[in-house]
Design a protein around this motif. Structure first.
Motif, PDB file in Angstrom:
ATOM      1  N   HIS A  94       0.909  -1.262   0.133  1.00 51.35           N
ATOM      2  CA  HIS A  94      -0.112   0.060   0.226  1.00 51.35           C
ATOM      3  C   HIS A  94       0.790   1.332  -0.275  1.00 51.35           C
ATOM      4  CE1 HIS A  94      -3.168   2.401   1.103  1.00 51.35           C
ATOM      5  NE2 HIS A  94      -4.384   1.602   0.888  1.00 51.35           N
ATOM      6  N   ASN A  95       0.175   2.210  -0.420  1.00 49.77           N
ATOM      7  CA  ASN A  95       1.265   2.937  -0.561  1.00 49.77           C
ATOM      8  C   ASN A  95       1.080   4.551   0.246  1.00 49.77           C
ATOM      9  OD1 ASN A  95       0.761   6.621  -2.710  1.00 49.77           O
ATOM     10  ND2 ASN A  95       2.429   5.681  -1.502  1.00 49.77           N
ATOM     11  N   ILE A  96       0.744   3.785   1.194  1.00 45.73           N
ATOM     12  CA  ILE A  96       0.608   4.659   2.574  1.00 45.73           C
ATOM     13  C   ILE A  96       1.997   3.615   2.913  1.00 45.73           C
ATOM     14  CG2 ILE A  96      -0.811   2.488   4.235  1.00 45.73           C
ATOM     15  CD1 ILE A  96      -1.777   4.662   6.164  1.00 45.73           C
ATOM     16  N   GLU A  97       2.160   2.315   3.291  1.00 52.69           N
ATOM     17  CA  GLU A  97       3.127   2.513   3.536  1.00 52.69           C
ATOM     18  C   GLU A  97       4.684   3.220   3.814  1.00 52.69           C
ATOM     19  OE1 GLU A  97       5.712  -2.498   4.228  1.00 52.69           O
ATOM     20  OE2 GLU A  97       4.973  -1.612   2.233  1.00 52.69           O
ATOM     21  N   TYR A  98       4.849   3.424   1.938  1.00 55.05           N
ATOM     22  CA  TYR A  98       5.887   4.083   1.508  1.00 55.05           C
ATOM     23  C   TYR A  98       5.354   5.784   2.800  1.00 55.05           C
ATOM     24  CZ  TYR A  98       8.428   6.297  -1.797  1.00 55.05           C
ATOM     25  OH  TYR A  98       9.852   7.606  -2.436  1.00 55.05           O
ATOM     26  N   VAL A  99       4.588   5.812   3.096  1.00 63.09           N
ATOM     27  CA  VAL A  99       4.650   7.442   4.016  1.00 63.09           C
ATOM     28  C   VAL A  99       4.543   7.191   5.046  1.00 63.09           C
ATOM     29  CG1 VAL A  99       3.339   9.189   4.502  1.00 63.09           C
ATOM     30  CG2 VAL A  99       3.488   8.384   2.174  1.00 63.09           C
ATOM     31  N   VAL A 100       4.116   5.818   5.837  1.00 68.64           N
ATOM     32  CA  VAL A 100       4.371   5.970   7.025  1.00 68.64           C
ATOM     33  C   VAL A 100       5.658   5.231   7.179  1.00 68.64           C
ATOM     34  CG1 VAL A 100       4.536   4.824   9.364  1.00 68.64           C
ATOM     35  CG2 VAL A 100       2.362   5.122   7.892  1.00 68.64           C
ATOM     36  N   ARG A 101       7.025   4.430   6.594  1.00 67.41           N
ATOM     37  CA  ARG A 101       7.909   3.645   7.563  1.00 67.41           C
ATOM     38  C   ARG A 101       9.266   5.080   7.151  1.00 67.41           C
ATOM     39  NH1 ARG A 101       9.083  -1.624   7.262  1.00 67.41           N
ATOM     40  NH2 ARG A 101       6.898  -2.578   6.586  1.00 67.41           N
ATOM     41  N   LEU A 102       8.693   6.106   5.483  1.00 66.88           N
ATOM     42  CA  LEU A 102       9.608   6.655   5.369  1.00 66.88           C
ATOM     43  C   LEU A 102      10.053   8.260   6.646  1.00 66.88           C
ATOM     44  CD1 LEU A 102      11.836   8.352   4.002  1.00 66.88           C
ATOM     45  CD2 LEU A 102       9.703   9.426   2.523  1.00 66.88           C
ATOM     46  N   ALA A 103       8.735   8.088   7.193  1.00 67.81           N
ATOM     47  CA  ALA A 103       8.135   9.599   7.920  1.00 67.81           C
ATOM     48  C   ALA A 103       8.971   8.575  10.143  1.00 67.81           C
ATOM     49  CB  ALA A 103       6.690   9.713   8.283  1.00 67.81           C
ATOM     50  N   GLU A 104       8.806   7.500   9.546  1.00 70.74           N
ATOM     51  CA  GLU A 104      10.274   6.476  11.085  1.00 70.74           C
ATOM     52  C   GLU A 104      10.885   6.947  11.236  1.00 70.74           C
ATOM     53  OE1 GLU A 104       9.186   4.795  14.363  1.00 70.74           O
ATOM     54  OE2 GLU A 104       8.119   5.648  13.588  1.00 70.74           O
ATOM     55  N   PHE A 105      11.710   6.094   9.621  1.00 70.71           N
ATOM     56  CA  PHE A 105      13.465   7.133   9.717  1.00 70.71           C
ATOM     57  C   PHE A 105      13.449   8.259   9.521  1.00 70.71           C
ATOM     58  CE2 PHE A 105      16.135   9.025   6.306  1.00 70.71           C
ATOM     59  CZ  PHE A 105      17.144   8.156   7.377  1.00 70.71           C
ATOM     60  N   MET A 106      12.955   9.720  10.006  1.00 70.29           N
ATOM     61  CA  MET A 106      13.220  11.014   9.748  1.00 70.29           C
ATOM     62  C   MET A 106      13.470  10.759  11.167  1.00 70.29           C
ATOM     63  SD  MET A 106      13.498  12.194   7.260  1.00 70.29           S
ATOM     64  CE  MET A 106      13.925  13.881   8.321  1.00 70.29           C
ATOM     65  N   ARG A 107      12.064   9.492  12.694  1.00 74.89           N
ATOM     66  CA  ARG A 107      11.494   9.955  13.741  1.00 74.89           C
ATOM     67  C   ARG A 107      12.686   9.759  14.837  1.00 74.89           C
ATOM     68  NH1 ARG A 107       6.299  10.290  12.799  1.00 74.89           N
ATOM     69  NH2 ARG A 107       5.302  11.036  12.706  1.00 74.89           N
ATOM     70  N   LEU A 108      13.442   8.527  13.798  1.00 72.79           N
ATOM     71  CA  LEU A 108      14.845   7.309  14.547  1.00 72.79           C
ATOM     72  C   LEU A 108      15.749   8.327  14.563  1.00 72.79           C
ATOM     73  CD1 LEU A 108      13.472   3.934  14.039  1.00 72.79           C
ATOM     74  CD2 LEU A 108      13.453   5.550  16.124  1.00 72.79           C
TER      75      LEU A 108
END
Length: 208
Positions: free
Chosen positions: A154-168
């Protein structure tokens, strides 16, 4: 000189990722470094009709837009010797043939103190690409992302994982475009009782 020629050294090559490459490089590499490049901003302005969307519902994925005042954070991967040919073959299929990106060279600045700048290869989708979608409001982008899926999910996974990378890995960086889209997408799913966001544990490569 072609961009690829300019970053080929004697046995090693650096590749900068700012989208799905930060959490799913899918090619062999020796080491990775978190850092940033200057003069570009990350925007969800490119279309994807294979990995996160299809011909009827193109997904929204990241590209880089030139902006002198901006910088974009991501991961640079070092590929060496025998890894180079195989890695570039995979990336050519993934990013160029199926993704519509072109290659450029950029100066990558590692986050780790005392590390000098590196010349890196980067994949960028430009406005002359047939599946380039261009700018839209956060609400419009989020609505499009919420309805799209492709061969890898899903396209949402792309967004969520990228945002999580930034936070971590870049907790001090405020990526307003990315985080506002993530928030809008998650609100759509929560309001509609849609699918749950992907598990965010153990999703990232061993970036240093």
């Amino acid at each position: 000189m072609k961009p690829l020629d300019s970053v080929k050294g004697k046995g090693n090559l650096w590749i900068f990722g700012y989208g799905s490459l930060v959490w799913k490089p899918d090619f062999a590499f020796k080491m990775s470094k978190v850092g940033f490049i200057k003069g570009y901003k990350r925007r969800f302005w490119h279309g994807d009709t294979f990995y996160r969307g299809d011909e009827e519902k193109p997904a929204r994925v990241a590209t880089l837009i030139e902006d002198e005042e901006s910088c974009t954070w991501g991961v640079a991967y070092e590929v060496t010797d025998s890894q180079i040919e195989g890695s570039l073959q995979k990336l050519n299929l993934r990013e160029v043939v199926l993704g519509g990106y072109i290659t450029e060279t950029v100066e990558f600045i590692p986050k780790e103190k005392g590390q000098g700048a590196l010349l890196a290869l980067v994949y960028i989708a430009t406005s002359d690409n047939p599946i380039f979608l261009g700018p839209a409001s956060v609400k419009e982008i989020a609505a499009q992302i919420a309805t799209c899926s492709g061969s890898t999910g899903h396209n949402i996974e792309y967004v969520v994982r990228l945002a999580e990378f930034m936070r971590l890995y870049c907790p001090e960086v405020e990526d307003e475009h990315l985080f506002s889209i993530e928030s809008a997408v998650l609100n759509i799913f929560h309001d509609c009782g849609g699918i749950e966001p992907p598990d965010q544990k153990s999703i990232l490569p061993g970036a240093t």
